[in-house]
Motif scaffolding. Structure first.
Motif, PDB file in Angstrom:
ATOM      1  N   UNK A   1       0.823  -1.211   0.000  1.00 56.95           N
ATOM      2  CA  UNK A   1       0.000   0.000   0.000  1.00 56.95           C
ATOM      3  C   UNK A   1       0.855   1.257   0.000  1.00 56.95           C
ATOM      4  N   UNK A   2       1.800   1.313   0.945  1.00 53.72           N
ATOM      5  CA  UNK A   2       2.624   2.521   1.063  1.00 53.72           C
ATOM      6  C   UNK A   2       3.467   2.728  -0.193  1.00 53.72           C
ATOM      7  N   UNK A   3       4.087   1.641  -0.681  1.00 54.00           N
ATOM      8  CA  UNK A   3       4.932   1.784  -1.861  1.00 54.00           C
ATOM      9  C   UNK A   3       4.090   2.175  -3.082  1.00 54.00           C
ATOM     10  N   UNK A   4       2.930   1.547  -3.236  1.00 50.50           N
ATOM     11  CA  UNK A   4       2.085   1.855  -4.383  1.00 50.50           C
ATOM     12  C   UNK A   4       1.561   3.278  -4.351  1.00 50.50           C
ATOM     13  N   UNK A   5       1.099   3.718  -3.164  1.00 50.16           N
ATOM     14  CA  UNK A   5       0.603   5.086  -3.057  1.00 50.16           C
ATOM     15  C   UNK A   5       1.716   6.090  -3.321  1.00 50.16           C
ATOM     16  N   UNK A   6       2.912   5.747  -2.834  1.00 47.73           N
ATOM     17  CA  UNK A   6       4.053   6.645  -3.071  1.00 47.73           C
ATOM     18  C   UNK A   6       4.357   6.731  -4.572  1.00 47.73           C
ATOM     19  N   UNK A   7       4.342   5.616  -5.265  1.00 48.43           N
ATOM     20  CA  UNK A   7       4.618   5.617  -6.697  1.00 48.43           C
ATOM     21  C   UNK A   7       3.518   6.346  -7.477  1.00 48.43           C
TER      22      UNK A   7
END
Length: 499
Positions: A20-26
């Motif tokens: 979630x965090x990595x995807x939202x950041x990307x």
């Protein structure tokens, strides 16, 4: 909740948070990059608008500012045509539009208010401002304004363009990403579930073993060998189980030994009381008879004889008890004993006794040495000879043989052809006061202490006493002594550890 479930939920939560965090950041990074591109493009278009406006305004400036502004707007309308781009001029607190591809300034009061508010924020330090406005649920507009100054007029130039496709693209990729996350989490959940079961398998196995041990199967072990922490835990658990099993066995052996000792003490007390009861009853009875009943001279002599014989029996019993007690309590006062001295002492002492009893007795010892107490050794041999003498009939034989053993020790065997001992009784004949034939033993003056004393003496010399016997054929008792030097060293280390 079981550890495998906790491990499963923990790992799945970490993966979900990471995805979630990595995807939202990307997604946010990509969206910001697109927005920066839109802002840069808007600024370039606004600068182009300023250039065209400046050229048109300068051309018609001689006719006055009002005419020049309107002429410049008309010129811009023909030179800047876009389906997603609109432009406007704020002059004399009025918004003038050039072209109207979206008609947003007329139809949306929120956008108009935003434009006027942005105009108020432009000053000498901020000559360019921008804002993003949400017109509807699916429409977004980027507004940008710059300050324009000429010799005769000061106004604000602005553009607004539809950037709904950028937001739509972000929404599309966001939906696609959440779908991908759900797929990844589903696959990860399966993998994590399998891994959590594999990782916790040794723990479940260890738990089963622990339950089996708790149920009484103390021999059960995990036998799990691995270099990781669980392997170390399993090995430590097995060691703990071994220690516990040894402790339980020691406790059981101690309890059995105490029970046996208690029974032996009880048997000893009962036997001792019984041994005292018979002679004391005879002594008391005959003494009372002498005191209260007129007896003839022959009857008096018979009474005196019984009193004397039972008194001697009590004296013999007390001496035997004292000898047994002293042998148990005293440490071995050892020295090298020549076996030929033992042979000579036995021959001189037993020759008249054997002759009077009509027993064929003989003692033949090979020369050797025994490390021990000579008096105790003689007491040991005389007790064995005494028991053998009582067992044989007239013209029977009692033979003592001594020889060196293969390990450097010494063996003495006492053999007779007497009544023998039943096999079920052999294990108990070395207990104090235990007698195979009680009536015959008492008749011969025995108290059942001789073999108990023999066992105590041989134990003090750290040897062994073995009995082989057949009823009606005779008995052979073999004494085994350790090598003299070895026993002397053992005793020295035991009583004087400093040496």
């Amino acid at each position: 909740m079981k550890f495998a479930d906790k491990l499963f939920l923990s790992m799945l939560s970490i993966l979900a948070a990471a995805f979630t965090l990595f995807g939202l950041w990307m997604l946010n990074l990509n969206f910001n990059r697109l927005m920066d591109k839109e802002k840069e493009q808007a600024l370039q278009q606004l600068q182009m608008l300023q250039y065209f406006f400046d050229v048109s305004y300068q051309t018609y400036e001689t006719y006055g500012s009002d005419y020049a502004v309107q002429a410049a707007l008309d010129s811009l309308s023909s030179s800047m045509d876009s389906e997603t781009l609109g432009y406007f001029i704020i002059w004399s607190e009025e918004i003038l539009k050039g072209g109207d591809p979206l008609k947003l300034l007329d139809e949306n009061s929120v956008l108009t208010s935003c434009v006027l508010q942005m105009a108020e924020n432009i000053d000498e330090t901020h000559n360019s401002v921008y804002s993003i406005q949400k017109i509807s649920d699916e429409q977004y507009v980027l507004v940008r304004i710059i300050s324009y100054e000429s010799d005769s007029a000061q106004m604000l130039l602005g553009i607004y363009q539809d950037i709904s496709e950028t937001y739509a693209e972000r929404s599309y990729y966001t939906r696609q990403y959440w779908f991908a996350v759900l797929v990844l989490l589903s696959v990860s959940a399966c993998i994590v579930a399998i891994l959590s079961r594999v990782i916790t398998r040794p723990i479940r196995r260890l738990n089963r073993v622990a339950n089996q041990i708790a149920a009484g199967d103390y021999e059960k072990r995990s036998h799990y060998r691995s270099a990781d922490e669980i392997g170390e835990l399993a090995q430590t658990f097995d060691k703990m189980a071994d220690t516990l099993l040894n402790y339980i066995r020691e406790k059981e052996e101690t309890a059995k030994r105490k029970e046996l000792e208690a029974k032996q003490k009880e048997d000893f007390t009962n036997a001792f009381a019984h041994e005292l009861k018979t002679p004391l009853a005879s002594i008391i009875g005959y003494a009372d008879m002498l005191n209260t009943v007129p007896l003839s001279e022959a009857e008096q002599r018979e009474a005196y004889y019984y009193i004397y014989s039972q008194g001697k029996r009590l004296e013999s019993l007390s001496y035997k008890l004292m000898e047994l007690t002293n042998a148990v309590r005293q440490p071995l006062n050892g020295r090298l004993v020549d076996t030929k001295n033992l042979e000579e002492n036995i021959r001189l002492t037993m020759r008249p006794i054997w002759k009077e009893a009509g027993i064929q007795g003989r003692a033949v010892f090979e020369r050797g040495t025994i490390w021990g107490d000579e008096d105790l050794l003689l007491s040991l041999l005389y007790n064995l000879i005494s028991n053998a003498n009582k067992a044989v009939e007239e013209n029977g034989f009692v033979v003592l043989r001594g020889k060196k053993s293969a390990d450097g020790g010494y063996e003495i065997t006492v053999v007779d052809n007497g009544r023998g001992i039943p096999k079920e009784e052999i294990g108990r004949v070395t207990e104090a006061f235990y007698m195979v034939d009680k009536s015959r033993a008492r008749k011969q003056g025995g108290a059942g202490i001789g073999l108990a004393l023999c066992q105590t003496i041989i134990d003090l010399h750290q040897g062994s006493l073995k009995i082989v016997s057949n009823v009606g054929e005779g008995t052979a008792i073999r004494l085994t002594f350790p090598p003299a030097e070895e026993l002397r060293k053992r005793m020295r280390d035991e009583y004087d550890p400093q040496t």
